[in-house]
Design an enzyme around this catalytic site. Sequence first.
Site, mmCIF file in Angstrom:
data_model
loop_
_atom_site.group_PDB
_atom_site.id
_atom_site.type_symbol
_atom_site.label_atom_id
_atom_site.label_comp_id
_atom_site.label_asym_id
_atom_site.label_seq_id
_atom_site.Cartn_x
_atom_site.Cartn_y
_atom_site.Cartn_z
ATOM 1 N N SER A 69 0.806 -1.229 0.000
ATOM 2 C CA SER A 69 0.000 0.000 0.000
ATOM 3 C C SER A 69 0.830 1.266 0.000
ATOM 4 O O SER A 69 0.305 2.361 0.185
ATOM 5 C CB SER A 69 -0.940 -0.004 1.200
ATOM 6 N N THR A 110 -1.259 3.074 4.736
ATOM 7 C CA THR A 110 -0.577 4.325 4.448
ATOM 8 C C THR A 110 0.442 4.572 5.551
ATOM 9 O O THR A 110 0.136 4.377 6.719
ATOM 10 C CB THR A 110 -1.624 5.459 4.494
ATOM 11 N N THR A 124 1.397 6.879 0.273
ATOM 12 C CA THR A 124 0.470 5.757 0.059
ATOM 13 C C THR A 124 0.285 5.455 -1.428
ATOM 14 O O THR A 124 0.507 6.319 -2.281
ATOM 15 C CB THR A 124 -0.919 6.107 0.655
ATOM 16 N N ARG A 163 -8.867 8.234 -8.857
ATOM 17 C CA ARG A 163 -9.300 8.508 -7.479
ATOM 18 C C ARG A 163 -8.098 8.928 -6.613
ATOM 19 O O ARG A 163 -7.042 8.333 -6.646
ATOM 20 C CB ARG A 163 -9.959 7.259 -6.894
ATOM 21 N N VAL A 164 -8.293 9.967 -5.831
ATOM 22 C CA VAL A 164 -7.275 10.421 -4.889
ATOM 23 C C VAL A 164 -7.929 10.488 -3.514
ATOM 24 O O VAL A 164 -9.067 10.943 -3.383
ATOM 25 C CB VAL A 164 -6.715 11.810 -5.309
ATOM 26 N N GLY A 165 -7.228 10.035 -2.511
ATOM 27 C CA GLY A 165 -7.776 10.050 -1.150
ATOM 28 C C GLY A 165 -7.274 11.221 -0.334
ATOM 29 O O GLY A 165 -6.953 12.292 -0.865
ATOM 30 N N THR A 194 -4.851 7.520 8.527
ATOM 31 C CA THR A 194 -4.848 6.366 7.627
ATOM 32 C C THR A 194 -6.272 5.817 7.585
ATOM 33 O O THR A 194 -7.085 6.119 8.449
ATOM 34 C CB THR A 194 -3.835 5.298 8.082
ATOM 35 N N GLY A 195 -6.547 5.013 6.558
ATOM 36 C CA GLY A 195 -7.888 4.455 6.460
ATOM 37 C C GLY A 195 -8.649 4.997 5.267
ATOM 38 O O GLY A 195 -8.041 5.437 4.284
ATOM 39 N N GLY A 242 -9.940 7.266 3.010
ATOM 40 C CA GLY A 242 -9.626 8.672 2.802
ATOM 41 C C GLY A 242 -10.833 9.565 2.616
ATOM 42 O O GLY A 242 -10.841 10.723 3.042
HETATM 43 C C1 SD4 Z 1 -6.495 6.631 1.010
HETATM 44 N N1 SD4 Z 1 -5.934 6.932 3.320
HETATM 45 O O1 SD4 Z 1 -6.040 6.724 -0.132
HETATM 46 C C2 SD4 Z 1 -5.582 6.233 2.126
HETATM 47 C C3 SD4 Z 1 -5.779 4.769 2.245
HETATM 48 C C4 SD4 Z 1 -4.846 4.129 3.060
HETATM 49 O O2 SD4 Z 1 -3.156 2.542 2.714
HETATM 50 O O3 SD4 Z 1 -4.764 4.399 4.259
HETATM 51 N N2 SD4 Z 1 -4.145 3.255 2.330
HETATM 52 O O4 SD4 Z 1 -7.694 6.808 1.258
#
Ligand code: SD4
Length: 322
Positions: free
Chosen positions: A78, A180, A198, A208-210, A231-232, A234
């Site tokens: 990731s 991330t 990440t 897509r962008v988080g 993290t998580g 996004g």
């Molecule tokens: C995202 N926060 O792109 C990131 C995802 C993540 O390892 O934590 N990925 O939404």
Amino acid sequence: MNRRSFIKSTGIASLGLGLKIDKTYSNNSLSNFPIVIATWDVKNATKRAWEILSSGGNSLDAVEQGCRVEEANKKGQSVGIGGLPDREGNVTLDACIMDYYGNCGSVVYLKEIKHAISVARMVMEKTPHVMLAGEGAKKFAISMGFKKENLLTEKSKKDWIKWKENEEYKPIINIENHDTIGMLAIDKNQNISGGCTTSGLAYKMQGRVGDSPIIGSGLFIDNEVGGAVATGLGEEVLKTVGSFLVVELMRQGYSPSDACKIAVKRIVKKPNSNYKNFQVGYIALNKKGETGTFSIQKGFSMTQYNKEGNINFDSPYYHKQG
Ligand code: SD4
């Protein structure tokens, strides 16, 4: 701080979020830095950052070098090389970095360059801009001497091909499917920097962008107050400008752990929140070197390296199942 006192200070007893908030930020002990913390169990990354901090280096170099360790780790699916691709098979990286002057740099949708964190730093230091995206970010990186390489490893390719058998597109993050790397450090001069890197959500929609490259969402630093990183899923962090929120809560006097808890609560208490099906985790540190973490689901952790050693802690969490 040992593991037991850390757990005590994160207030395990008061995790129901009907919490009693302790405002510890007004205390003034200056002994807990240098220190580095990172999302997940990434002891090699915190070790690299600690080498820099403990030999008198600055927090910006520490977080950049620490993040690079995971970007170069092919096994991590990731971050950096080895990251899982989008639905079309493209590995695209997002990263940002922020220093103690409040400068920041960011790259989004970066292809074929594994050290996105260093490209973000170059954007900060060598351009008048904060953010570069896509082809432009890649061209800029190459002009700065970064090497192009294929970031899709055999393992990630295999996993993607397997995923394509069903092509089930759920923009809901699986609670295991996020690591991330976010890193925050205070150096010996008490200056705070942070980085976040990440490959984003696995099998995401192309383009897509988080939250991770978005200053204020994935990462925020205010050298007078502290820093936070997320993290998580996004999308949920973006909707609540999560890392900025955590830092502003610390500015109001909340401890890092309580600030993280309140930011998580902001997500789970939204009307129609689907929080049982996704994960968000925060880590934070304040100007004194106090640290904290909180997540929605079980399973998130934080690694911390200071003079007491390189230790991974389970994060307290909101959603108690059963
Ligand atoms: C995202 N926060 O792109 C990131 C995802 C993540 O390892 O934590 N990925 O939404």
